[in-house]
Design an enzyme around this catalytic site. Structure first.
Site, short mmCIF file in Angstrom:
data_model
loop_
_atom_site.label_atom_id
_atom_site.label_comp_id
_atom_site.label_asym_id
_atom_site.label_seq_id
_atom_site.Cartn_x
_atom_site.Cartn_y
_atom_site.Cartn_z
N PRO A 17 29.84 -22.82 37.92
CA PRO A 17 29.27 -23.08 39.11
C PRO A 17 28.03 -24.06 38.74
O PRO A 17 27.79 -24.86 37.19
CB PRO A 17 27.65 -21.97 38.44
N GLN A 71 25.62 -16.45 39.93
CA GLN A 71 25.00 -17.04 38.89
C GLN A 71 23.51 -17.42 39.29
O GLN A 71 23.70 -17.96 40.37
CB GLN A 71 25.40 -18.45 38.30
N CYS A 101 22.13 -24.01 31.98
CA CYS A 101 22.12 -25.57 32.51
C CYS A 101 20.69 -26.02 31.04
O CYS A 101 19.57 -25.94 30.92
CB CYS A 101 20.86 -24.93 34.01
N LYS A 140 26.34 -17.43 30.66
CA LYS A 140 27.10 -18.98 30.71
C LYS A 140 25.77 -19.54 29.66
O LYS A 140 25.21 -19.43 30.21
CB LYS A 140 27.76 -19.97 31.58
N ASN A 203 33.91 -23.40 27.11
CA ASN A 203 33.67 -24.81 28.62
C ASN A 203 33.36 -26.34 27.98
O ASN A 203 32.29 -26.57 26.54
CB ASN A 203 33.03 -23.95 29.72
N GLY A 204 33.98 -27.33 28.62
CA GLY A 204 33.09 -28.68 27.74
C GLY A 204 34.33 -29.59 28.04
O GLY A 204 35.25 -28.94 26.70
N ASP A 205 34.07 -30.55 28.42
CA ASP A 205 35.54 -31.51 28.44
C ASP A 205 36.54 -31.51 28.89
O ASP A 205 37.60 -32.17 28.60
CB ASP A 205 35.11 -32.53 26.47
N GLY A 227 34.22 -27.74 34.64
CA GLY A 227 32.99 -27.86 35.29
C GLY A 227 34.08 -29.37 36.34
O GLY A 227 34.04 -30.08 37.79
N ARG A 228 33.07 -30.70 35.83
CA ARG A 228 32.71 -31.85 35.60
C ARG A 228 34.37 -32.49 36.12
O ARG A 228 34.81 -33.68 37.50
CB ARG A 228 31.79 -33.04 34.72
#
Length: 342
Positions: A17, A71, A101, A140, A203-205, A227-228
């Site tokens: 999200p 979310q 966040c 999350k 999650n992450g990278d 995500g990104r």
């Protein structure tokens, strides 16, 4: 992997999200390319229970998006509980709580990752939300508030004990924001904890199919969330799934192929948001779809300033004609929207 009774299959790949990014038109594209589960943009609980238009609008979901989660974020337990009830009426498949966040204006008032400074409140809020809805509740979050308080192993156990059905962990602390590299070591520790029996999603990278497979193999997570790396590249879901299945990388997309994807995304944005808003909100995506093209400044400026849909279509045709089979090396062209939630 199952979240409650929702079967996502083996090694699912989820869309994170992200505020101002995962609107219905972008979710449409990610689903088109195989996202196993998606989430709405995160929604302010206070705004939702006040019936604020921008918050209520984010509740809109479509059947083709399923399974999908809504979310929520907030720092007041009663508001979050009421918001969960309102969100449940929108009939998503999952209610997800944003404890991750890191944005200052959210975290500093105790919402998002700011909740990690008050673990008892975090647990109590989660317990109350689980009781307030018949839907599966997921969370999350991050590794901890800072390097001195990486308490995610304890937090994951306690949240599981009050009834969540899955947990997604971003491999950074709140203090890191989006800097440095994501550390998956503690994500792996949560997964290997013998007391944990709910799915653990990392999650992450994750920005390539190779890295996605590495995270599954090295840390044993049940699923991964991206995500990104989806900005301007919603086809990353297809790339990851192809690599997991075959061990081979997909052929990189040509610029002409990207133009057709951008065109479909643009059409969907106009349908969902109307001409004016749809045009404005596509600007961030156009900047990502065509990042890395040489001698592109003039076309980019027109794409990011015009308010005429017909001119956009003409510009897309021009890009396809001018660049055709040109392939951008996406590994060296990170998205310009890298400060968004992941």
């Amino acid at each position: 992997m199952k979240i409650g009774n929702i079967d996502l299959g083996d090694k699912p790949v989820l869309l994170a999200p992200m505020e101002d990014v995962t609107d219905p038109s972008f979710r449409y594209m990610c689903k088109h390319f195989g996202a196993d589960m998606m989430y709405t943009e995160f929604i302010n609980a206070d705004g939702l229970i006040r019936d604020a238009g921008s918050s209520v609008a984010k509740l809109t979901i479509y059947d083709y998006e399923r399974p999908i989660g809504i979310q929520l974020y907030g720092h007041i337990i009663e508001s979050m509980v009421e918001a969960a009830r309102v969100a449940t009426e929108a009939n998503p498949d999952v209610i997800d709580i944003n404890f991750g966040c890191p944005v200052k204006k959210i975290a500093n008032r105790g919402a998002g990752s700011g909740m990690m400074r008050d673990v008892p409140k975090m647990v109590e809020m989660t317990r109350r939300i689980v009781e307030a809805t018949h839907l599966p509740v997921t969370v999350k979050t991050r590794l901890g508030w800072d390097d001195q308080s990486k308490n995610i192993v304890e937090i994951a156990e306690r949240l599981q004990d009050v009834g969540i059905k899955a947990i997604t962990i971003h491999g950074r602390t709140r203090a890191q924001l989006y800097t440095g590299k994501a550390d998956w070591t503690l994500i792996g520790e949560v997964k290997s904890n013998p007391r944990m029996h709910i799915p653990v999603i990392g999650n992450g990278d994750i920005d390539s199919p190779i890295k996605a497979k590495e995270m599954f193999t090295r840390y044993g997570v049940d699923g991964i969330m991206i995500g990104r790396a989806t900005y301007g590249r919603p086809w990353i879901f297809a790339e990851v799934k192809h690599y997991l299945k075959t061990g081979e990388l997909m052929k990189p997309l040509s610029t002409a192929e990207k133009v057709e994807i951008a065109r479909l995304h643009f059409e969907r944005s106009l349908q969902v948001k109307g001409a004016k808003t749809g045009m404005l909100e596509m600007r961030r995506h156009f900047g990502s779809y065509f990042k890395g093209l040489p001698h592109f400044k003039d076309i980019r400026l027109k794409l990011l300033t015009t308010l005429n849909p017909d001119e956009v279509y003409s510009l897309l045709s021009l890009i396809a004609e001018r660049y055709g089979e040109y392939v951008v090396d996406e590994s060296i062209n990170p998205s310009p929207w890298a400060d968004k939630q992941d």
